[in-house]
Scaffold this motif. Structure first.
Motif, PDB file in Angstrom:
ATOM      1  N   SER A  74       0.832  -1.206   0.000  1.00 34.00           N
ATOM      2  CA  SER A  74       0.000   0.000   0.000  1.00 34.00           C
ATOM      3  C   SER A  74       0.869   1.259   0.000  1.00 34.00           C
ATOM      4  O   SER A  74       0.600   2.212  -0.746  1.00 34.00           O
ATOM      5  N   LEU A  75       1.906   1.254   0.823  1.00 31.06           N
ATOM      6  CA  LEU A  75       2.815   2.406   0.844  1.00 31.06           C
ATOM      7  C   LEU A  75       3.561   2.548  -0.476  1.00 31.06           C
ATOM      8  O   LEU A  75       3.785   3.669  -0.951  1.00 31.06           O
ATOM      9  N   ASP A  76       3.937   1.431  -1.098  1.00 30.94           N
ATOM     10  CA  ASP A  76       4.584   1.489  -2.414  1.00 30.94           C
ATOM     11  C   ASP A  76       3.641   2.083  -3.456  1.00 30.94           C
ATOM     12  O   ASP A  76       4.067   2.828  -4.342  1.00 30.94           O
ATOM     13  N   THR A  77       2.359   1.751  -3.358  1.00 22.72           N
ATOM     14  CA  THR A  77       1.377   2.306  -4.291  1.00 22.72           C
ATOM     15  C   THR A  77       1.277   3.816  -4.119  1.00 22.72           C
ATOM     16  O   THR A  77       1.304   4.567  -5.104  1.00 22.72           O
ATOM     17  N   VAL A  78       1.185   4.272  -2.887  1.00 22.99           N
ATOM     18  CA  VAL A  78       1.138   5.719  -2.615  1.00 22.99           C
ATOM     19  C   VAL A  78       2.411   6.392  -3.120  1.00 22.99           C
ATOM     20  O   VAL A  78       2.362   7.455  -3.759  1.00 22.99           O
ATOM     21  N   ASN A  79       3.555   5.771  -2.866  1.00 19.95           N
ATOM     22  CA  ASN A  79       4.820   6.330  -3.332  1.00 19.95           C
ATOM     23  C   ASN A  79       4.849   6.437  -4.857  1.00 19.95           C
ATOM     24  O   ASN A  79       5.310   7.439  -5.413  1.00 19.95           O
ATOM     25  N   GLY A  80       4.353   5.428  -5.524  1.00 20.80           N
ATOM     26  CA  GLY A  80       4.292   5.477  -6.989  1.00 20.80           C
ATOM     27  C   GLY A  80       3.405   6.611  -7.482  1.00 20.80           C
ATOM     28  O   GLY A  80       3.756   7.325  -8.424  1.00 20.80           O
ATOM     29  N   LEU A  81       2.260   6.791  -6.837  1.00 27.45           N
ATOM     30  CA  LEU A  81       1.356   7.879  -7.224  1.00 27.45           C
ATOM     31  C   LEU A  81       2.000   9.241  -6.974  1.00 27.45           C
ATOM     32  O   LEU A  81       1.816  10.175  -7.751  1.00 27.45           O
ATOM     33  N   LYS A  82       2.762   9.348  -5.893  1.00 29.74           N
ATOM     34  CA  LYS A  82       3.431  10.618  -5.584  1.00 29.74           C
ATOM     35  C   LYS A  82       4.544  10.939  -6.586  1.00 29.74           C
ATOM     36  O   LYS A  82       4.928  12.090  -6.727  1.00 29.74           O
ATOM     37  N   SER A  83       5.044   9.934  -7.293  1.00 32.35           N
ATOM     38  CA  SER A  83       6.111  10.167  -8.272  1.00 32.35           C
ATOM     39  C   SER A  83       5.567  10.609  -9.625  1.00 32.35           C
ATOM     40  O   SER A  83       6.336  10.950 -10.520  1.00 32.35           O
ATOM     41  N   ARG A  84       4.249  10.597  -9.764  1.00 30.52           N
ATOM     42  CA  ARG A  84       3.632  10.982 -11.039  1.00 30.52           C
ATOM     43  C   ARG A  84       4.109  12.357 -11.466  1.00 30.52           C
ATOM     44  O   ARG A  84       4.142  13.298 -10.686  1.00 30.52           O
ATOM     45  N   GLY A  85       4.529  12.451 -12.691  1.00 32.44           N
ATOM     46  CA  GLY A  85       5.013  13.719 -13.238  1.00 32.44           C
ATOM     47  C   GLY A  85       6.516  13.876 -13.117  1.00 32.44           C
ATOM     48  O   GLY A  85       7.107  14.692 -13.820  1.00 32.44           O
ATOM     49  N   ARG A  86       7.138  13.111 -12.243  1.00 30.60           N
ATOM     50  CA  ARG A  86       8.591  13.209 -12.085  1.00 30.60           C
ATOM     51  C   ARG A  86       9.313  12.029 -12.723  1.00 30.60           C
ATOM     52  O   ARG A  86      10.533  12.034 -12.816  1.00 30.60           O
ATOM     53  N   LEU A  87       8.568  11.022 -13.093  1.00 26.57           N
ATOM     54  CA  LEU A  87       9.098   9.863 -13.805  1.00 26.57           C
ATOM     55  C   LEU A  87       8.277   9.686 -15.074  1.00 26.57           C
ATOM     56  O   LEU A  87       7.143  10.162 -15.143  1.00 26.57           O
ATOM     57  N   PRO A  88       8.831   8.984 -16.067  1.00 24.77           N
ATOM     58  CA  PRO A  88       8.020   8.717 -17.258  1.00 24.77           C
ATOM     59  C   PRO A  88       6.710   8.019 -16.883  1.00 24.77           C
ATOM     60  O   PRO A  88       6.669   7.218 -15.937  1.00 24.77           O
ATOM     61  N   LEU A  89       5.653   8.329 -17.604  1.00 26.95           N
ATOM     62  CA  LEU A  89       4.328   7.790 -17.296  1.00 26.95           C
ATOM     63  C   LEU A  89       4.337   6.265 -17.239  1.00 26.95           C
ATOM     64  O   LEU A  89       3.739   5.670 -16.346  1.00 26.95           O
ATOM     65  N   TRP A  90       5.033   5.622 -18.166  1.00 33.67           N
ATOM     66  CA  TRP A  90       5.026   4.162 -18.188  1.00 33.67           C
ATOM     67  C   TRP A  90       5.707   3.583 -16.952  1.00 33.67           C
ATOM     68  O   TRP A  90       5.319   2.515 -16.464  1.00 33.67           O
ATOM     69  N   VAL A  91       6.703   4.288 -16.422  1.00 34.41           N
ATOM     70  CA  VAL A  91       7.382   3.827 -15.207  1.00 34.41           C
ATOM     71  C   VAL A  91       6.422   3.931 -14.018  1.00 34.41           C
ATOM     72  O   VAL A  91       6.262   2.991 -13.239  1.00 34.41           O
ATOM     73  N   THR A  92       5.778   5.082 -13.896  1.00 35.79           N
ATOM     74  CA  THR A  92       4.823   5.281 -12.803  1.00 35.79           C
ATOM     75  C   THR A  92       3.667   4.293 -12.912  1.00 35.79           C
ATOM     76  O   THR A  92       3.281   3.668 -11.917  1.00 35.79           O
ATOM     77  N   ALA A  93       3.125   4.129 -14.107  1.00 36.46           N
ATOM     78  CA  ALA A  93       2.000   3.206 -14.300  1.00 36.46           C
ATOM     79  C   ALA A  93       2.404   1.779 -13.956  1.00 36.46           C
ATOM     80  O   ALA A  93       1.644   1.051 -13.306  1.00 36.46           O
ATOM     81  N   GLY A  94       3.595   1.373 -14.371  1.00 36.29           N
ATOM     82  CA  GLY A  94       4.068   0.024 -14.064  1.00 36.29           C
ATOM     83  C   GLY A  94       4.250  -0.187 -12.567  1.00 36.29           C
ATOM     84  O   GLY A  94       3.811  -1.204 -12.006  1.00 36.29           O
ATOM     85  N   ALA A  95       4.882   0.782 -11.914  1.00 37.57           N
ATOM     86  CA  ALA A  95       5.124   0.665 -10.473  1.00 37.57           C
ATOM     87  C   ALA A  95       3.812   0.634  -9.700  1.00 37.57           C
ATOM     88  O   ALA A  95       3.630  -0.197  -8.804  1.00 37.57           O
ATOM     89  N   VAL A  96       2.901   1.526 -10.050  1.00 43.64           N
ATOM     90  CA  VAL A  96       1.610   1.573  -9.365  1.00 43.64           C
ATOM     91  C   VAL A  96       0.796   0.316  -9.687  1.00 43.64           C
ATOM     92  O   VAL A  96       0.123  -0.236  -8.806  1.00 43.64           O
ATOM     93  N   GLY A  97       0.891  -0.152 -10.907  1.00 44.07           N
ATOM     94  CA  GLY A  97       0.163  -1.365 -11.276  1.00 44.07           C
ATOM     95  C   GLY A  97       0.635  -2.586 -10.505  1.00 44.07           C
ATOM     96  O   GLY A  97      -0.180  -3.355  -9.979  1.00 44.07           O
ATOM     97  N   VAL A  98       1.943  -2.756 -10.403  1.00 45.14           N
ATOM     98  CA  VAL A  98       2.482  -3.915  -9.678  1.00 45.14           C
ATOM     99  C   VAL A  98       2.186  -3.791  -8.183  1.00 45.14           C
ATOM    100  O   VAL A  98       1.665  -4.721  -7.560  1.00 45.14           O
ATOM    101  N   ALA A  99       2.507  -2.634  -7.610  1.00 47.78           N
ATOM    102  CA  ALA A  99       2.277  -2.448  -6.167  1.00 47.78           C
ATOM    103  C   ALA A  99       0.789  -2.507  -5.837  1.00 47.78           C
ATOM    104  O   ALA A  99       0.387  -3.136  -4.847  1.00 47.78           O
ATOM    105  N   GLY A 100      -0.018  -1.867  -6.663  1.00 48.36           N
ATOM    106  CA  GLY A 100      -1.462  -1.885  -6.425  1.00 48.36           C
ATOM    107  C   GLY A 100      -2.046  -3.276  -6.581  1.00 48.36           C
ATOM    108  O   GLY A 100      -2.935  -3.679  -5.817  1.00 48.36           O
ATOM    109  N   GLY A 101      -1.550  -4.012  -7.556  1.00 48.79           N
ATOM    110  CA  GLY A 101      -2.031  -5.381  -7.754  1.00 48.79           C
ATOM    111  C   GLY A 101      -1.685  -6.286  -6.593  1.00 48.79           C
ATOM    112  O   GLY A 101      -2.531  -7.056  -6.113  1.00 48.79           O
TER     113      GLY A 101
END
Length: 116
Positions: A74-101
């Motif tokens: 859950s914390l990894d998911t929040v961290n991924g969402l907080k990185s939005r805009g500072r990392l490429p979209l595909w990186v953020t989406a992948g990180a949030v997708g894996v952590a959220g899943g």
């Protein structure tokens, strides 16, 4: 959850052994960076511990490891969402997708355990 735990151990071992390659595959940089490699190995150790803890435990202890994994994911998911805009979209989406899943799988397990 056993599959998630095995995946944690596998990813952890790979990230610990090859931190530069792990970060490159995740789209978060290349080249040599001792600080980044150190932090990647810290992540790897955490993943190995969470996965092994779940796999090696039984009963109430296994339920505790599932809850710990849910908190981390859950914390990894929040961290991924907080990185939005500072990392490429595909990186953020992948990180949030894996952590959220994995958080969703963990939430289902913890919820089922609480209803028993």
């Amino acid at each position: 959850m056993i599959g998630v735990a095995r995946g944690r151990v596998a990813i952890g071992v790979a990230a610990f052994a090859l931190p530069g390659l792990t970060v490159k595959l995740m789209g978060m940089g290349g080249g040599s960076d001792a600080g980044r490699d150190y932090v990647t190995r810290m992540f790897a150790a955490r993943e190995i511990a969470l996965g092994a803890g779940y796999l090696l435990s039984k009963g109430p202890n296994r339920r505790l490891w599932a809850r710990l994994g849910l908190v981390v994911d859950s914390l990894d998911t929040v961290n991924g969402l907080k990185s939005r805009g500072r990392l490429p979209l595909w990186v953020t989406a992948g990180a949030v997708g894996v952590a959220g899943g994995t958080a969703a799988v963990g939430a289902a397990k913890v919820g089922r355990d609480l209803l028993r």
